[in-house]
Write a protein that holds these residues in place. Structure first.
Motif, PDB file in Angstrom:
ATOM      1  N   ILE A  92       4.938 -17.093   5.630  1.00  0.00           N
ATOM      2  CA  ILE A  92       3.870 -16.390   4.914  1.00  0.00           C
ATOM      3  C   ILE A  92       2.521 -17.063   5.147  1.00  0.00           C
ATOM      4  N   GLY A  93       2.486 -18.385   5.077  1.00  0.00           N
ATOM      5  CA  GLY A  93       1.229 -19.114   5.260  1.00  0.00           C
ATOM      6  C   GLY A  93       0.611 -18.866   6.615  1.00  0.00           C
ATOM      7  N   LYS A  94       1.420 -18.853   7.646  1.00  0.00           N
ATOM      8  CA  LYS A  94       0.907 -18.629   9.007  1.00  0.00           C
ATOM      9  C   LYS A  94       0.337 -17.220   9.147  1.00  0.00           C
ATOM     10  N   ILE A  95       1.063 -16.228   8.636  1.00  0.00           N
ATOM     11  CA  ILE A  95       0.568 -14.848   8.718  1.00  0.00           C
ATOM     12  C   ILE A  95      -0.705 -14.693   7.901  1.00  0.00           C
ATOM     13  N   ALA A  96      -0.713 -15.241   6.684  1.00  0.00           N
ATOM     14  CA  ALA A  96      -1.904 -15.139   5.827  1.00  0.00           C
ATOM     15  C   ALA A  96      -3.095 -15.847   6.467  1.00  0.00           C
ATOM     16  N   ALA A  97      -2.859 -17.010   7.066  1.00  0.00           N
ATOM     17  CA  ALA A  97      -3.947 -17.732   7.731  1.00  0.00           C
ATOM     18  C   ALA A  97      -4.495 -16.911   8.894  1.00  0.00           C
ATOM     19  N   GLN A  98      -3.624 -16.276   9.652  1.00  0.00           N
ATOM     20  CA  GLN A  98      -4.088 -15.442  10.764  1.00  0.00           C
ATOM     21  C   GLN A  98      -4.870 -14.238  10.247  1.00  0.00           C
ATOM     22  N   LEU A  99      -4.400 -13.639   9.152  1.00  0.00           N
ATOM     23  CA  LEU A  99      -5.151 -12.533   8.549  1.00  0.00           C
ATOM     24  C   LEU A  99      -6.527 -12.995   8.083  1.00  0.00           C
TER      25      LEU A  99
ATOM     26  N   MET B  65      -6.693  -6.953   4.354  1.00  0.00           N
ATOM     27  CA  MET B  65      -5.982  -6.878   5.619  1.00  0.00           C
ATOM     28  C   MET B  65      -4.488  -7.069   5.344  1.00  0.00           C
ATOM     29  N   THR B  66      -3.673  -6.538   6.236  1.00  0.00           N
ATOM     30  CA  THR B  66      -2.240  -6.591   6.016  1.00  0.00           C
ATOM     31  C   THR B  66      -1.474  -6.796   7.318  1.00  0.00           C
ATOM     32  N   ASN B  67      -0.286  -7.327   7.210  1.00  0.00           N
ATOM     33  CA  ASN B  67       0.641  -7.496   8.315  1.00  0.00           C
ATOM     34  C   ASN B  67       2.023  -7.153   7.784  1.00  0.00           C
ATOM     35  N   LYS B  68       2.275  -5.861   7.587  1.00  0.00           N
ATOM     36  CA  LYS B  68       3.513  -5.327   7.033  1.00  0.00           C
ATOM     37  C   LYS B  68       3.862  -5.929   5.685  1.00  0.00           C
ATOM     38  N   ARG B  69       4.568  -7.043   5.628  1.00  0.00           N
ATOM     39  CA  ARG B  69       5.034  -7.596   4.352  1.00  0.00           C
ATOM     40  C   ARG B  69       4.009  -8.536   3.714  1.00  0.00           C
ATOM     41  N   VAL B  70       3.082  -9.075   4.504  1.00  0.00           N
ATOM     42  CA  VAL B  70       2.082 -10.025   3.994  1.00  0.00           C
ATOM     43  C   VAL B  70       0.714  -9.360   4.040  1.00  0.00           C
ATOM     44  N   GLU B  71      -0.036  -9.499   2.953  1.00  0.00           N
ATOM     45  CA  GLU B  71      -1.405  -8.997   2.931  1.00  0.00           C
ATOM     46  C   GLU B  71      -2.283  -9.969   2.169  1.00  0.00           C
ATOM     47  N   ILE B  72      -3.559  -9.948   2.497  1.00  0.00           N
ATOM     48  CA  ILE B  72      -4.530 -10.717   1.728  1.00  0.00           C
ATOM     49  C   ILE B  72      -5.494  -9.717   1.097  1.00  0.00           C
ATOM     50  N   THR B  73      -5.830  -9.981  -0.163  1.00  0.00           N
ATOM     51  CA  THR B  73      -6.746  -9.100  -0.873  1.00  0.00           C
ATOM     52  C   THR B  73      -7.771  -9.944  -1.612  1.00  0.00           C
ATOM     53  N   GLU B  74      -9.002  -9.456  -1.643  1.00  0.00           N
ATOM     54  CA  GLU B  74     -10.041 -10.188  -2.350  1.00  0.00           C
ATOM     55  C   GLU B  74      -9.633 -10.388  -3.804  1.00  0.00           C
ATOM     56  N   LEU B  75      -9.958 -11.552  -4.313  1.00  0.00           N
ATOM     57  CA  LEU B  75      -9.625 -11.862  -5.702  1.00  0.00           C
ATOM     58  C   LEU B  75     -10.384 -10.916  -6.621  1.00  0.00           C
ATOM     59  N   ASN B  76      -9.707 -10.436  -7.661  1.00  0.00           N
ATOM     60  CA  ASN B  76     -10.329  -9.492  -8.574  1.00  0.00           C
ATOM     61  C   ASN B  76      -9.732  -9.658  -9.972  1.00  0.00           C
ATOM     62  N   ALA B  77     -10.133  -8.801 -10.881  1.00  0.00           N
ATOM     63  CA  ALA B  77      -9.688  -8.899 -12.269  1.00  0.00           C
ATOM     64  C   ALA B  77      -8.180  -8.715 -12.409  1.00  0.00           C
ATOM     65  N   GLU B  78      -7.558  -8.025 -11.469  1.00  0.00           N
ATOM     66  CA  GLU B  78      -6.117  -7.769 -11.550  1.00  0.00           C
ATOM     67  C   GLU B  78      -5.262  -8.900 -10.996  1.00  0.00           C
ATOM     68  N   ASN B  79      -5.796  -9.727 -10.082  1.00  0.00           N
ATOM     69  CA  ASN B  79      -4.924 -10.712  -9.430  1.00  0.00           C
ATOM     70  C   ASN B  79      -5.321 -12.172  -9.643  1.00  0.00           C
ATOM     71  N   TRP B  80      -6.453 -12.451 -10.250  1.00  0.00           N
ATOM     72  CA  TRP B  80      -6.904 -13.840 -10.347  1.00  0.00           C
ATOM     73  C   TRP B  80      -5.960 -14.693 -11.198  1.00  0.00           C
ATOM     74  N   TYR B  81      -5.467 -14.138 -12.287  1.00  0.00           N
ATOM     75  CA  TYR B  81      -4.624 -14.934 -13.182  1.00  0.00           C
ATOM     76  C   TYR B  81      -3.280 -15.259 -12.534  1.00  0.00           C
ATOM     77  N   GLU B  82      -2.735 -14.314 -11.780  1.00  0.00           N
ATOM     78  CA  GLU B  82      -1.488 -14.579 -11.064  1.00  0.00           C
ATOM     79  C   GLU B  82      -1.665 -15.763 -10.113  1.00  0.00           C
ATOM     80  N   CYS B  83      -2.823 -15.847  -9.458  1.00  0.00           N
ATOM     81  CA  CYS B  83      -3.085 -16.966  -8.543  1.00  0.00           C
ATOM     82  C   CYS B  83      -3.128 -18.290  -9.293  1.00  0.00           C
ATOM     83  N   CYS B  84      -3.613 -18.265 -10.528  1.00  0.00           N
ATOM     84  CA  CYS B  84      -3.696 -19.496 -11.322  1.00  0.00           C
ATOM     85  C   CYS B  84      -2.323 -20.063 -11.668  1.00  0.00           C
TER      86      CYS B  84
END
Length: 149
Positions: free
Chosen positions: A91-98, A1-20
């Motif tokens: 960002i946190g508020k938009i991500a939480a709403q998403l 899901m997305t809100n223009k500049r903020v989006e949430i995406t399921e964790l996957n092989a491409e983004n998990w390490y960045e989150c760490c």
């Protein structure tokens, strides 16, 4: 899901390490587990759904919710964090709403619950602005607030 500049995406092989590699402010460390711990937890508890938070295409945060009902007959938000370099931007508020929208869509959630340390004033303000209500529920050191959707 997305809100223009903020989006949430399921964790996957491409983004998990960045989150760490993301970190919260020093005074927030005692309020939340490191993202690596949360990601590991999601691999052993398959009902937990981890997501990355992206801002203008950059990974800036992490969130996770449970896909089955738990205490208080609700679906629980387990984690939401925004890296210390990207806090205070909304960002946190938009991500939480998403995330709430995702939970409503995927889980048909009618009640969403989140627990947090009572001294975490940032979390308190965030959840209050999103419409969560404190009914006095407590689980150990955490308070639990509820959103009826």
């Amino acid at each position: 899901m997305t809100n223009k500049r903020v989006e949430i995406t399921e964790l996957n092989a491409e983004n998990w390490y960045e989150c760490c590699s993301l970190e919260v402010e020093e005074n927030q460390v005692s309020y939340i587990e490191p993202n690596a711990v949360s990601i590991a937890q999601s691999k052993f508890e398959p009902n937990l759904k981890p997501y990355s938070i992206r801002y203008d295409g950059e990974t800036v945060g992490f969130l996770m919710f449970n896909s089955v009902k738990e205490e208080l007959d609700g679906y629980w938000i387990y984690r939401i964090m925004v890296d210390k370099n990207h806090q205070q931007k909304g960002i946190g508020k938009i991500a939480a709403q998403l995330m709430i929208d995702e939970m409503k869509t995927k889980l048909n959630a009618k009640r969403i619950v989140v627990g947090y340390h009572p001294e975490n004033t940032g979390a308190h303000q965030l959840y209050k602005r999103l419409g969560f209500v404190d009914n006095g529920d407590r689980f150990g050191k955490e308070m639990a607030v509820v959103l009826e959707v």
